[in-house]
Design an enzyme around this catalytic site. Structure first.
Site, mmCIF file in Angstrom:
data_model
loop_
_atom_site.group_PDB
_atom_site.id
_atom_site.type_symbol
_atom_site.label_atom_id
_atom_site.label_comp_id
_atom_site.label_asym_id
_atom_site.label_seq_id
_atom_site.Cartn_x
_atom_site.Cartn_y
_atom_site.Cartn_z
ATOM 1 N N SER A 153 0.862 -1.185 0.000
ATOM 2 C CA SER A 153 0.000 0.000 0.000
ATOM 3 C C SER A 153 0.891 1.225 0.000
ATOM 4 O O SER A 153 1.562 1.511 0.985
ATOM 5 C CB SER A 153 -0.919 -0.001 1.230
ATOM 6 N N CYS A 190 0.455 8.012 -6.589
ATOM 7 C CA CYS A 190 0.454 9.329 -7.234
ATOM 8 C C CYS A 190 1.593 10.228 -6.746
ATOM 9 O O CYS A 190 1.863 11.265 -7.355
ATOM 10 C CB CYS A 190 -0.889 10.030 -6.994
#
Length: 569
Positions: free
Chosen positions: A38, A42
């Site tokens: 995780s 971006c």
């Protein structure tokens, strides 16, 4: 109940955490091929550009934190290689030692994401050519960039002008690289129409980016003596690169689903229902690999964004746990920072609306980010797409600086609520001089569209001007003499707005008048004035500013605002 999730990041990791919150007893296993389950996908370009300096900030959760907080078994550097739907098992390979084992499941969630498109071109395997999708990619590019900056070898070529391409161009420029950005098509940013992208082109060039449109890369040639690779163009050009970033797009990574016989859709994406269930009721799919219905057009679409992927992960987890919840069709809302500029879009572009066969008209407005008498106001260009019959808002694109993000979110909400231009007029939006104007840019878009729809004004567009000029149409420019002297449409007559009533005799009342000013505001006032005196007239949407940017390839206008008169609508 045992749930196996293939792939982490936005969709898979969200599904895992949601499953645990809904079911404390479920056995949950996450299989992730990379070393990170995780992470802030971006944010990767900004680590390379050293805006984000702590690599730990890129990691949102680790296998250890998932185990501690959610009691979830996360296995990184393990790759699912085969799905046996009949036996309900997944074959998994441990990448560190090559060992194979099988994991059973009651439910399987596929979150494989998308892979960078790498065309089969001569020399594509050169080690100096990189793609950016994973944290490992990021560290490798950052290491090479550091070494090249230290050695003074700072020629960088970015191939592709989408999200990753623009972000990498900016961040490499921040590191001191001389950046050439190559785009095969005629404009950057696929979320924008060509006319809106032209302002981005001018801005990129103003920031020192060597932008080359219509550049067809046909191969790469090593230059080992200089430790460079040469990017070869179809026009015979050869561009040297110490570092080359390939960012021409992504494709759904769905070979597992295909080999398992699941139903596939466009570009081999995975077909799912509203609960993210595949053609196998025990298998769900989320994220960049799935086919969705676009909210506005209802057409099948691929929307590779983190927001929809997170929502899909929640919906899949809810369905597995017996909760009746459906994934709401996305509309592709996006925002991108490139240097100081903000580029945002939501809903359909004009091109997409035409492709979907929808009736569509457009309005261009240019508004300051806040009241111009308060220091620091900067302009924003807005293109709003609407249904000409109902006035329903179909899409919006904004290019500007401060305040773009909040306006695109208002447009996104308006589209979701099936609002019309008349509704935009009536929106009660927050106003104070440092933040907006009494007539917010969103209100202004509504005013302009309703003026068009009710017949207060007609409009023509930048792409109509050359034909009008060739026909010898009556063209009127109502800017000041100084503005007119700095550049104007060929064949136009200059009568400044404030002189127009006294000089009406200079116009032929028997012929249509095509009016322009800088942005379309003063020319609208002129059109109302002329219409009141019996003239047939039309306003140039977006004004000289848009026309010069698109048709004349004008340099970026860095002035924060432009004196176009008091807002009138």
């Amino acid at each position: 109940m045992k749930v196996v999730i293939i792939g982490g990041v936005a969709g898979g990791a969200t599904a895992a955490a949601r499953l645990r919150r809904l079911n404390e007893q479920a056995e949950i296993v996450v299989i992730e091929r990379t070393g990170y389950v995780s992470y802030a996908n971006c944010g990767l370009p900004y680590y390379i550009g050293e805006t984000i300096q702590d690599e730990g900030k890129l990691t949102l959760q680790t296998p250890e934190s998932f185990r501690a907080r959610f009691d979830i078994d996360v296995r990184v550097r393990q790759e699912a290689v085969r799905i046996d739907r009949a036996a309900k098992t997944v074959a998994i390979r441990r990448l560190d030692d090559g060992g194979l084992y099988e994991e059973s499941y009651d439910y399987l969630i596929l979150s494989p994401g998308a892979k960078a498109v790498v065309p089969s071109l001569p020399g594509i395997d050169d080690a100096r050519i990189d793609t950016l999708r994973t944290v490992e990619d990021t560290f490798a590019i950052k290491k090479r960039a550091d070494e090249l900056v230290e050695a003074g070898k700072t020629n960088a070529v970015v191939i592709g002008g989408g999200f990753i391409g623009l972000e990498m161009a900016e961040n490499l420029a921040h590191r001191g690289f001389s950046v050439t950005l190559l785009q095969r098509g005629n404009h950057v940013m696929p979320t924008l129409d060509y006319d809106m992208a032209c302002e981005v082109h001018a801005y990129l060039r103003s920031r020192g980016i060597d932008l080359r449109l219509g550049f067809d890369v046909v191969g790469f040639a090593p230059d080992d003596e200089r430790d460079e690779v040469r990017v070869l163009g179809g026009n015979g050009e050869s561009i040297p690169a110490s570092l080359a970033i390939l960012a021409i797009g992504v494709a759904p990574e769905t070979h597992l689903a295909e080999e398992a016989g699941l139903e596939l859709g466009i570009r081999k994406s995975i077909v799912v229902d509203a609960q993210m269930r595949t053609s196998d009721p025990s298998i769900f799919a989320v994220g960049d690999a799935v086919q969705v219905k676009h909210f506005v057009s209802d057409d099948d679409a691929l929307i590779s964004l983190a927001g929809p992927a997170n929502k899909q992960g929640r919906v899949a987890a809810d369905a597995i746990c017996g909760r009746n919840r459906s994934f709401a069709a996305p509309q592709g809302s996006s925002v991108l920072k490139v240097f100081d500029m903000t580029i945002a879009a939501t809903g359909l572009s004009e091109t997409a609306a035409q492709r979907a066969g929808l009736a569509c008209d457009k309005a261009f407005t240019s508004s300051p980010s806040h009241a111009t008498y308060y220091p620091g106001a900067r302009g924003m260009s807005v293109k709003t797409l609407f249904d000409p019959e109902s006035g329903r808002i179909l899409g919006a694109q904004i290019v500007g600086f401060e305040g773009v993000d909040k306006r695109i979110d208002v447009f996104a909400t308006a589209i979701r609520a099936h609002m019309t231009a008349a509704d935009l007029e009536d929106l009660d939006l927050a106003y104070a001089p440092p933040y907006s104007s009494a007539k917010d840019p969103v209100n202004m878009a509504g005013f302009v569209i309703e003026n068009l729809r009710c017949g207060l004004v007609k409009q023509h567009h930048w792409h109509d001007v050359d034909a009008l000029t060739a026909q010898g149409a009556q063209l009127l420019d109502v800017r000041t003499a100084k503005e007119y002297a700095e550049g104007h449409i060929d064949g136009s007559v200059n009568i400044p707005l404030d002189d127009l009533r006294e000089r009406l005799g200079e116009l032929d009342a028997g012929r249509p008048v095509f009016v322009n000013c800088h942005s379309g505001l003063r020319s609208y006032v002129a059109c109302r004035m002329l219409a009141g005196r019996g003239f047939d007239c039309s306003n140039l949407a977006g004004g000289w500013r848009l026309y010069a940017t698109v048709a004349k390839d004008a340099a970026f206008d860095a002035r924060p605002t432009h004196p176009c008169g008091a807002p009138v609508a």
